[in-house]
Every structure is written in C-alpha cells, then in structure tokens.
Motif scaffolding. Structure first.
Motif, mmCIF file in Angstrom:
data_model
loop_
_atom_site.group_PDB
_atom_site.id
_atom_site.type_symbol
_atom_site.label_atom_id
_atom_site.label_comp_id
_atom_site.label_asym_id
_atom_site.label_seq_id
_atom_site.Cartn_x
_atom_site.Cartn_y
_atom_site.Cartn_z
ATOM 1 N N LEU A 9 16.489 50.896 43.091
ATOM 2 C CA LEU A 9 16.999 49.701 43.765
ATOM 3 C C LEU A 9 17.568 50.043 45.139
ATOM 4 C CD1 LEU A 9 18.806 47.841 40.833
ATOM 5 C CD2 LEU A 9 16.727 47.132 42.003
ATOM 6 N N ALA A 10 18.312 51.148 45.224
ATOM 7 C CA ALA A 10 18.924 51.534 46.503
ATOM 8 C C ALA A 10 17.865 51.839 47.557
ATOM 9 C CB ALA A 10 19.840 52.737 46.287
ATOM 10 N N LEU A 11 16.871 52.630 47.181
ATOM 11 C CA LEU A 11 15.828 52.988 48.147
ATOM 12 C C LEU A 11 14.961 51.791 48.502
ATOM 13 C CD1 LEU A 11 14.754 56.493 46.775
ATOM 14 C CD2 LEU A 11 16.336 55.960 48.634
ATOM 15 N N THR A 12 14.697 50.918 47.526
ATOM 16 C CA THR A 12 13.917 49.708 47.803
ATOM 17 C C THR A 12 14.671 48.794 48.759
ATOM 18 O OG1 THR A 12 12.896 49.820 45.607
ATOM 19 C CG2 THR A 12 12.788 47.707 46.773
ATOM 20 N N TYR A 14 16.944 49.589 50.955
ATOM 21 C CA TYR A 14 17.049 50.157 52.300
ATOM 22 C C TYR A 14 15.701 50.197 53.021
ATOM 23 C CZ TYR A 14 18.533 53.200 56.088
ATOM 24 O OH TYR A 14 18.824 53.708 57.327
ATOM 25 N N GLU A 15 14.649 50.540 52.298
ATOM 26 C CA GLU A 15 13.362 50.753 52.950
ATOM 27 C C GLU A 15 12.555 49.467 53.121
ATOM 28 O OE1 GLU A 15 12.643 53.530 54.200
ATOM 29 O OE2 GLU A 15 13.977 54.945 53.182
ATOM 30 N N VAL A 16 12.683 48.540 52.181
ATOM 31 C CA VAL A 16 11.819 47.355 52.172
ATOM 32 C C VAL A 16 12.466 46.175 52.885
ATOM 33 C CG1 VAL A 16 10.644 45.684 50.700
ATOM 34 C CG2 VAL A 16 10.674 48.106 50.056
ATOM 35 N N GLU A 20 19.067 42.200 58.143
ATOM 36 C CA GLU A 20 20.401 42.687 57.795
ATOM 37 C C GLU A 20 21.154 41.712 56.906
ATOM 38 O OE1 GLU A 20 23.275 45.549 57.660
ATOM 39 O OE2 GLU A 20 21.289 45.677 58.590
ATOM 40 N N TRP A 21 21.064 40.415 57.194
ATOM 41 C CA TRP A 21 21.805 39.431 56.405
ATOM 42 C C TRP A 21 21.308 39.381 54.967
ATOM 43 C CZ3 TRP A 21 19.277 35.463 53.967
ATOM 44 C CH2 TRP A 21 17.991 35.159 54.414
ATOM 45 N N LEU A 22 19.982 39.522 54.782
ATOM 46 C CA LEU A 22 19.416 39.517 53.440
ATOM 47 C C LEU A 22 19.804 40.788 52.689
ATOM 48 C CD1 LEU A 22 17.635 38.170 51.337
ATOM 49 C CD2 LEU A 22 15.640 39.237 52.433
ATOM 50 N N ARG A 23 19.834 41.897 53.400
ATOM 51 C CA ARG A 23 20.228 43.157 52.773
ATOM 52 C C ARG A 23 21.673 43.097 52.288
ATOM 53 N NH1 ARG A 23 19.372 48.522 56.224
ATOM 54 N NH2 ARG A 23 17.200 47.867 56.003
ATOM 55 N N VAL A 24 22.551 42.538 53.125
ATOM 56 C CA VAL A 24 23.959 42.414 52.731
ATOM 57 C C VAL A 24 24.110 41.474 51.539
ATOM 58 C CG1 VAL A 24 26.234 41.590 53.484
ATOM 59 C CG2 VAL A 24 24.818 42.958 55.035
ATOM 60 N N LEU A 25 23.361 40.380 51.557
ATOM 61 C CA LEU A 25 23.422 39.412 50.453
ATOM 62 C C LEU A 25 22.964 40.042 49.139
ATOM 63 C CD1 LEU A 25 24.038 36.395 49.891
ATOM 64 C CD2 LEU A 25 21.603 35.952 50.222
ATOM 65 N N LEU A 26 21.860 40.771 49.191
ATOM 66 C CA LEU A 26 21.361 41.433 47.985
ATOM 67 C C LEU A 26 22.308 42.537 47.524
ATOM 68 C CD1 LEU A 26 17.554 41.687 48.850
ATOM 69 C CD2 LEU A 26 18.624 40.200 47.156
ATOM 70 N N LEU A 96 25.189 52.045 44.371
ATOM 71 C CA LEU A 96 26.041 52.137 45.560
ATOM 72 C C LEU A 96 26.113 53.561 46.097
ATOM 73 C CD1 LEU A 96 29.221 49.899 45.095
ATOM 74 C CD2 LEU A 96 27.492 49.776 46.897
ATOM 75 N N ILE A 97 26.226 54.529 45.195
ATOM 76 C CA ILE A 97 26.339 55.930 45.617
ATOM 77 C C ILE A 97 25.067 56.369 46.333
ATOM 78 C CG2 ILE A 97 26.558 58.298 44.778
ATOM 79 C CD1 ILE A 97 28.298 57.200 42.503
ATOM 80 N N VAL A 98 23.920 56.067 45.746
ATOM 81 C CA VAL A 98 22.650 56.482 46.349
ATOM 82 C C VAL A 98 22.386 55.710 47.642
ATOM 83 C CG1 VAL A 98 20.152 56.621 45.991
ATOM 84 C CG2 VAL A 98 21.708 57.162 44.111
ATOM 85 N N TYR A 99 22.722 54.432 47.657
ATOM 86 C CA TYR A 99 22.512 53.642 48.878
ATOM 87 C C TYR A 99 23.357 54.196 50.020
ATOM 88 C CZ TYR A 99 22.150 49.628 51.992
ATOM 89 O OH TYR A 99 21.921 48.819 53.081
ATOM 90 N N SER A 100 24.616 54.545 49.737
ATOM 91 C CA SER A 100 25.479 55.125 50.769
ATOM 92 C C SER A 100 24.909 56.448 51.267
ATOM 93 C CB SER A 100 26.890 55.344 50.203
ATOM 94 O OG SER A 100 27.451 54.131 49.754
ATOM 95 N N GLY A 101 24.373 57.252 50.336
ATOM 96 C CA GLY A 101 23.763 58.515 50.744
ATOM 97 C C GLY A 101 22.541 58.309 51.611
#
Length: 218
Positions: A9-12, A14-16, A20-26, A96-101
């Motif tokens: 989920l984190a990599l998807t 960030y990469e897909v 920005e607004w949609l990323r924050v919402l998700l 959250l941990i992987v997304y932050s990394g």
C-alpha cells in the motif's frame, strides 16, 4: 501479513498516486483505523461479521462471491475473523513506517536509474526494496512484538472459542491468571512467551546488524 500489505500500500500510494491532495486524502483514510481502540474494533467487526445479518456476508452475497452465509465464528473461521479485524486495525502502522521511509529516499538515485533506462519493476526490485530493507525490518519487529500481547480482540470477538480454536498464548495466560486465579501457571506462560519472543527478536536483530554491516551502514 500486515507488513507485506502495508508495504504494498505504501509503495503503491507513493508511486502511483501523483496528485498531492488525493495522496493526502488516501493517507488519512488508510491511517484512520489505527486510531480506534482495539476494544471498539472488536465490537465493530463482531457486528460486521455476524453470520445471519452482518454487513460482510450481505456484501459478499450481493457481489455473487458466496452462495450462502459464512459462519465467521465457527471452529474453522474464528481465528480468521480475528486476523481480519486486527489486519484492518493495524496494517496502517507498517504502512506509515514504510511510506515515511520511501519519502526519505534520495530522488537522485531514481533520476539516475531513469536516465539509464531502468524499468519500474527493476527500480523496485534493485533500488527501492533494498534501500527500504531496514525500514521494513523495523516495521516487522514492532508488529512481531505486538503479536505476543494479543488479548483484547480475542476476548471481545470470540473469547477463545469455539472449543478453544482461537485461543492464543497471551490470552491463555490472561485466562489462567485473571479469570481463574491460577497465578503460578499464568506466570509460567508469561515467562515462556517472553523467552520465546526475546530469542526470536535477538536472532532477527543479529541478522539485521549483519546485513547493515555488509552494506557499510553499521
């Protein structure tokens, strides 16, 4: 399972997702379940998984995925119902941990890979995952330690039943010590759980240190 799903989920995200607004919402939507206490999650999922009129069975029937109600709390499915509820509640933590990394990884490395013509799969396999290895390991250790103190969802959703099919070590210790007042037996369970988890964590940390040393980080 939670670490694997959280990493995907984190990599998807960030990469897909590029907006920005949609990323924050998700991101907010995916993290919200973690804000709920496990006791509330247990009550919620016990209601959702009710065999006769639960929302999950109704949804699966309407989509044609099943032909009859699933008995989520029988001997064969009770532990899976707990796994589903806990996964929904805590997958957000490794996510959250992987997304932050992933956010912290240097963009220059990816720019060089794109210049060299590396495919997305090659970048993921040779750059992203190796650089996130330590972060994923930290997420795994945290969830691994939490798994050894797993009592609340079992108590609320199944009470260890039916026929003790969903009892877990920490819940057995809780039963013996708090409900049956067998303090000595409960203490023995707790010592065994501690020793087992300490050995596994120590071995895992030694392996991680070896990997970091080989990479010149530690």
């Amino acid at each position: 399972m939670q670490v694997v799903i959280g990493t995907v989920l984190a990599l998807t995200l960030y990469e897909v997702v590029r907006k920005e607004w949609l990323r924050v919402l998700l991101l907010i939507a995916l993290v919200l379940p973690m804000m709920l206490p496990p006791s509330i999650v247990g009550v919620l999922w016990r209601f959702l998984l009710t065999p006769s009129n639960g929302a999950i069975n109704h949804a699966l029937l309407n989509m044609g995925l099943i032909e009859q109600h699933i008995e989520w709390f029988n001997a064969g499915m009770s532990l899976w119902s707990i796994i589903i509820a806990d996964g929904w509640n805590w997958t957000a933590l490794p996510f959250l941990i992987v997304y932050s990394g992933r956010v912290a990884l240097p963009p220059a490395v990816y720019e060089a890979a794109r210049v060299d013509g590396a495919s997305s799969w090659l970048v993921l396999r040779r750059l992203t995952l190796p650089m996130l290895k330590e972060v994923i390991a930290i997420a795994f250790i945290i969830r691994f330690m939490d798994a050894f103190k797993f009592v609340d969802l079992v108590y609320i959703m199944t009470s260890g039943g039916p026929a003790q099919t969903s009892e877990l070590p920490a819940y057995i210790a809780f039963q013996r010590g708090i409900r049956e007042f067998e303090v000595g037996e409960a203490a023995a369970y707790a010592i065994v759980i501690f020793a087992f988890s300490a050995i596994l964590i120590t071995l895992f940390l030694k392996y991680l240190k070896k990997v970091l040393k080989a990479q010149g980080i530690a």
